[in-house]
Design an enzyme around this catalytic site. Structure first.
Site, PDB file in Angstrom:
ATOM      1  N   ASP A  27       0.741  -1.299  -0.052  1.00 61.69           N
ATOM      2  CA  ASP A  27       0.012   0.043   0.011  1.00 61.69           C
ATOM      3  C   ASP A  27       0.945   1.474  -0.040  1.00 61.69           C
ATOM      4  O   ASP A  27       1.970   1.136   0.768  1.00 61.69           O
ATOM      5  CB  ASP A  27      -0.828  -0.031   1.257  1.00 61.69           C
ATOM      6  CG  ASP A  27      -2.100   0.917   1.129  1.00 61.69           C
ATOM      7  OD1 ASP A  27      -2.306   1.389  -0.111  1.00 61.69           O
ATOM      8  OD2 ASP A  27      -2.702   1.251   2.240  1.00 61.69           O
ATOM      9  N   ASN A  75     -10.915  -2.699  -5.285  1.00 60.24           N
ATOM     10  CA  ASN A  75     -10.064  -1.617  -5.975  1.00 60.24           C
ATOM     11  C   ASN A  75     -10.722  -1.436  -7.634  1.00 60.24           C
ATOM     12  O   ASN A  75     -10.439  -0.261  -8.190  1.00 60.24           O
ATOM     13  CB  ASN A  75      -8.573  -2.014  -6.501  1.00 60.24           C
ATOM     14  CG  ASN A  75      -7.626  -1.861  -5.048  1.00 60.24           C
ATOM     15  OD1 ASN A  75      -6.980  -2.840  -5.085  1.00 60.24           O
ATOM     16  ND2 ASN A  75      -7.964  -0.958  -4.471  1.00 60.24           N
TER      17      ASN A  75
END
Ligand code: IPE
Ligand code: IPE
Ligand code: MG
Length: 247
Positions: A27, A75
């Site tokens: 991330d 996502n």
């Protein structure tokens, strides 16, 4: 725990106590780009370089399985342009890394809703998986359109169907049977889960499999993550006492 203070020093990793399976939530690409007033895509491109480094290092160290969270089911809700760029980057990565995977005896596998990926990516992915099928130095697991709730739902549907057709008795469903109906079937659960960029959450990653996984969260953004910090985290892991509920 944060990594910045723990000195790598000359401490040597104990090969006998390496995690068999490392899982990483990669991330922070967007934040890395924002800090530099760049487009988020630039962050993803730099992040792809970190993937290369960490795959290489894992193989050198003798990690058996490396699972990388590259794209979650959530996502898909990002802007279309960002999704397209990520898919394009993934496609390029799968082609450019082929020869190194072959040379370094790495087998590629994908976990997640592969059928949702663009056709070009699916084809490249399939080709790379086929090419590396016999490699047994390390298993590189890419989580693509992966979501743990989706995985668990799929497992329940399969087992319910098997119960209806009489292939399995509902009473015979054990934790082992459940594990064998997940994308990660035949794999040991992760020993270590690393998340970069400091968020204290799991974001729908491997919910069933991380029941007893050691967790390490670092503030370092994924594009800034590298070999030294990775080794420091592995050293930290080797200091931990894993009790699995016992005394
Ligand atoms: C991780 O970086 C890459 C993917 C989730 C595909 P992010 O894109 O989530 O970066 P941040 O969290 O916005 O910094
Ligand atoms: C987790 O990162 C998913 C991947 C690394 C692929 P996200 O950036 O999507 O997660 P949240 O939104 O911070 O929970
Ligand atoms: Mg993020």
């Amino acid at each position: 725990m944060n990594s910045s203070s723990s000195p790598a020093g000359d401490t040597i990793l104990d090969p006998a106590k390496l995690p068999r399976h490392v899982a990483i939530i990669m991330d922070g690409n967007g934040r890395w780009a924002r800090q530099r007033l760049l487009n988020r895509i630039k962050g993803h491109e730099k992040g792809a370089e970190t993937v290369r480094t960490i795959v290489r290092t894992s193989r050198e160290l003798g990690i058996g399985i490396l699972t990388l969270y590259a794209f979650s089911t959530e996502n898909w809700q990002r802007p279309k342009t960002e999704i397209a760029a990520l898919m394009e980057l993934l496609n390029r990565f799968l082609i450019s890394e082929r020869s190194e995977m072959m040379e370094n005896n790495i087998r590629l596998n994908a976990i997640g809703q592969i059928d949702r990926l663009p056709r070009a990516v699916r084809l490249t992915l399939q080709q790379t998986m086929d090419l590396t099928r016999d490699k047994d130095g390390m298993l590189l697991n890419l989580a693509l359109s992966y979501g743990a709730r989706d995985e668990i739902t799929m497992m329940v549907q399969t087992l319910a169907q098997k119960a209806i057709t009489g292939e399995i008795d509902a009473g015979d469903i054990t934790p082992e049977v459940i594990s064998e109906h997940l994308y990660t079937r035949h794999m040991p659960d992760p020993d270590l889960l690393i998340r970069t960029s400091g968020e204290m959450r799991i974001s729908n990653f491997l919910l069933w499999q991380i029941a007893y996984t050691e967790i390490y969260i670092t503030n370092t953004l994924w594009p800034d993550f590298g070999k030294e910090e990775y080794i420091r985290i592995l050293l930290d892991f080797q200091q931990r006492e894993r009790r699995f509920g016992k005394v």
